[in-house]
Write a protein that holds these residues in place. Sequence first.
Motif, short mmCIF file in Angstrom:
data_model
loop_
_atom_site.label_atom_id
_atom_site.label_comp_id
_atom_site.label_asym_id
_atom_site.label_seq_id
_atom_site.Cartn_x
_atom_site.Cartn_y
_atom_site.Cartn_z
N GLN A 320 0.87 -1.05 0.02
CA GLN A 320 -0.17 -0.05 -0.12
C GLN A 320 0.92 1.49 0.07
O GLN A 320 0.46 2.52 -0.33
CB GLN A 320 -0.91 0.04 1.25
CG GLN A 320 -1.97 -1.13 1.14
CD GLN A 320 -3.15 -1.31 2.06
OE1 GLN A 320 -3.09 -0.51 2.85
NE2 GLN A 320 -3.88 -2.31 2.26
N LEU A 321 2.16 1.22 0.37
CA LEU A 321 2.89 2.47 0.33
C LEU A 321 3.65 2.21 -0.85
O LEU A 321 4.26 1.26 -1.36
CB LEU A 321 3.75 2.41 1.54
CG LEU A 321 3.09 2.54 3.03
CD1 LEU A 321 4.06 2.35 4.19
CD2 LEU A 321 2.57 3.79 3.15
N PRO A 322 4.05 3.81 -1.44
CA PRO A 322 5.19 3.64 -2.52
C PRO A 322 6.40 3.63 -1.71
O PRO A 322 6.62 3.80 -0.38
CB PRO A 322 5.07 5.01 -2.82
CG PRO A 322 4.19 5.88 -1.80
CD PRO A 322 3.46 4.83 -1.21
N ALA A 323 7.49 2.71 -2.16
CA ALA A 323 8.69 2.55 -1.94
C ALA A 323 9.38 3.77 -1.44
O ALA A 323 9.03 4.78 -2.14
CB ALA A 323 9.40 1.57 -2.52
N ARG A 324 10.49 3.89 -0.63
CA ARG A 324 11.25 5.03 -0.42
C ARG A 324 11.68 5.71 -1.73
O ARG A 324 11.59 7.12 -1.64
CB ARG A 324 12.44 4.54 0.43
CG ARG A 324 13.40 5.49 0.75
CD ARG A 324 14.73 4.80 0.92
NE ARG A 324 14.64 4.02 2.23
CZ ARG A 324 15.02 4.56 3.26
NH1 ARG A 324 15.32 5.86 3.56
NH2 ARG A 324 14.80 3.61 4.45
N ARG A 325 12.22 5.12 -2.49
CA ARG A 325 12.89 5.90 -3.70
C ARG A 325 11.85 6.34 -4.58
O ARG A 325 11.93 7.55 -4.85
CB ARG A 325 13.83 4.77 -4.50
CG ARG A 325 15.27 5.49 -4.65
CD ARG A 325 16.08 4.17 -5.32
NE ARG A 325 16.42 3.32 -4.29
CZ ARG A 325 16.54 1.81 -4.65
NH1 ARG A 325 15.81 1.71 -5.91
NH2 ARG A 325 16.59 1.06 -3.69
N THR A 326 10.94 5.51 -4.59
CA THR A 326 9.75 6.17 -5.39
C THR A 326 9.01 7.17 -4.86
O THR A 326 8.65 8.35 -5.50
CB THR A 326 8.68 5.02 -5.67
OG1 THR A 326 9.22 3.82 -5.60
CG2 THR A 326 7.65 5.26 -6.71
N ARG A 327 9.20 7.33 -3.51
CA ARG A 327 8.30 8.42 -2.93
C ARG A 327 9.29 9.63 -3.17
O ARG A 327 8.78 10.56 -3.45
CB ARG A 327 8.40 8.06 -1.20
CG ARG A 327 7.72 9.24 -0.67
CD ARG A 327 7.84 8.96 0.83
NE ARG A 327 9.32 9.02 1.33
CZ ARG A 327 9.86 9.19 2.67
NH1 ARG A 327 9.06 9.50 3.41
NH2 ARG A 327 11.02 9.04 2.90
N ARG A 328 10.84 9.47 -2.86
CA ARG A 328 11.41 10.67 -3.12
C ARG A 328 11.27 11.32 -4.44
O ARG A 328 11.21 12.50 -4.54
CB ARG A 328 12.85 10.12 -2.89
CG ARG A 328 13.03 10.16 -1.42
CD ARG A 328 14.54 10.22 -0.88
NE ARG A 328 14.62 10.14 0.56
CZ ARG A 328 15.41 9.43 1.16
NH1 ARG A 328 16.49 8.83 0.50
NH2 ARG A 328 15.54 9.33 2.30
N ARG A 329 11.25 10.50 -5.30
CA ARG A 329 11.05 10.79 -6.87
C ARG A 329 9.92 11.61 -6.88
O ARG A 329 9.68 12.90 -7.55
CB ARG A 329 11.33 9.79 -7.73
CG ARG A 329 11.39 10.38 -9.35
CD ARG A 329 11.88 9.04 -10.12
NE ARG A 329 11.02 8.04 -10.20
CZ ARG A 329 11.34 6.83 -9.95
NH1 ARG A 329 12.57 6.84 -9.59
NH2 ARG A 329 10.72 5.79 -9.99
N SER A 330 8.61 10.86 -6.42
CA SER A 330 7.29 11.70 -6.74
C SER A 330 7.29 12.94 -5.86
O SER A 330 6.69 13.88 -6.40
CB SER A 330 6.05 10.62 -6.38
OG SER A 330 6.38 10.36 -5.01
N THR A 331 7.75 12.87 -4.82
CA THR A 331 7.83 14.14 -3.97
C THR A 331 8.56 15.18 -4.67
O THR A 331 8.06 16.38 -4.76
CB THR A 331 8.63 13.90 -2.41
OG1 THR A 331 8.15 12.76 -2.22
CG2 THR A 331 8.60 15.09 -1.72
N ALA A 332 9.68 14.85 -5.25
CA ALA A 332 10.64 15.85 -6.13
C ALA A 332 9.52 16.62 -7.41
O ALA A 332 9.62 17.57 -7.56
CB ALA A 332 11.70 15.34 -6.43
N GLN A 333 8.75 15.69 -7.72
CA GLN A 333 8.32 15.94 -8.89
C GLN A 333 6.82 16.75 -8.66
O GLN A 333 6.53 17.60 -9.24
CB GLN A 333 7.55 14.64 -9.77
CG GLN A 333 8.87 14.06 -10.64
CD GLN A 333 8.30 12.53 -10.99
OE1 GLN A 333 7.33 12.07 -10.43
NE2 GLN A 333 9.14 12.04 -12.16
#
Length: 337
Positions: A320-333
């Motif tokens: 249910q959670l985006p993984a850490r790396r995905t999260r960072r990228r999507s946060t940046a975007q």
Amino acid sequence: MSPLRGGIDLGGTKVQAAVLDDEGSVLGSAREATPTRGTPADVAAVMIAKLTEAAAQAGVEPRSLATVGVGSPGAVDAATGTVTGAGNLPGWGGSYELGQTLADAFDAPVLVGNDVDAATYAEFLQGAGQPFKSLLGVFWGTGVGGGVVLDGKPWNGRGAAGEIGHVVVRIGGARCGCGRRGCMEAYAGRASMERRARRRARKGVHTELFRIMKKRGSTRLTSGVWVKAVERGDPLAVELMEDAISALGAAIASSVNLLDVEAVVIGGGLGLRLGAPYLERVQDAMLANTFARHRPPAIVLAELGDLGGAVGAARLAAEQLPARRTRRRSTAQAAPA
Ligand SMILES: [Zn+2]
């Protein structure tokens, strides 16, 4: 290497942590007794220490975990990770930002869910529920918790589904720990069974229950004490156990009549300790109240034991959670927007 997932089961008696790979194999685990005094922050510190230990056993840095899942008692706000009113935990009558505390400690996204939902989902994915697409988990211990999987997915309703312990089996019946009357847990939960036994003993009813308890150096009527007393044919223990089984059977049947799940997985301290012979008795009590008796669900014992909650929490978070790396990228975007 596939990302590793952390899971923590926060129970009234123990904190169990585990680190899993994406196939669900447990690579490291650690547990400790839940603090009996202090504050929610003290409990969170134990959780952090145990998951750190489990990560070390798995050979990874704790801050490299891709996601962390938690199965918690009390009212859980999955969106914020806040846990409110976990009455069995020290100083936890109010709210505590458990999810945020763990997210800061592990620098990873954290999903906080219900402990029994997590244990049920673990049984579905990699335990006794594997052959089935829909099931009801019934965790028979201090209280009686429940979890539901429908059509391969955990069903949590609006956050409070699966509370089988509070299915009413007797209108206006015994007072439940939740404050209402006639709940199944008021008859079948170990804490309620003990309250009833103590009340009857005070009224002069003879029972071996408390002698067995003291002999074992315990101050509580543990699952082991109940088993021993029933084996010896102690009349009060037998009577209260029969009440418990009737109540369990009625609540399970009512739930099955509503949901028509393929299987019922029975776990929890009392459920596992009593084991197969009692499974049959629960089944008989259920059948007496089952509408579609020609095709009852399978009743099976949970297989994952103490690790189930942590495994389920880890896997729910992984899904249910985006993984850490995905999260960072999507946060940046997301930032420029
Ligand atoms: Zn209740």
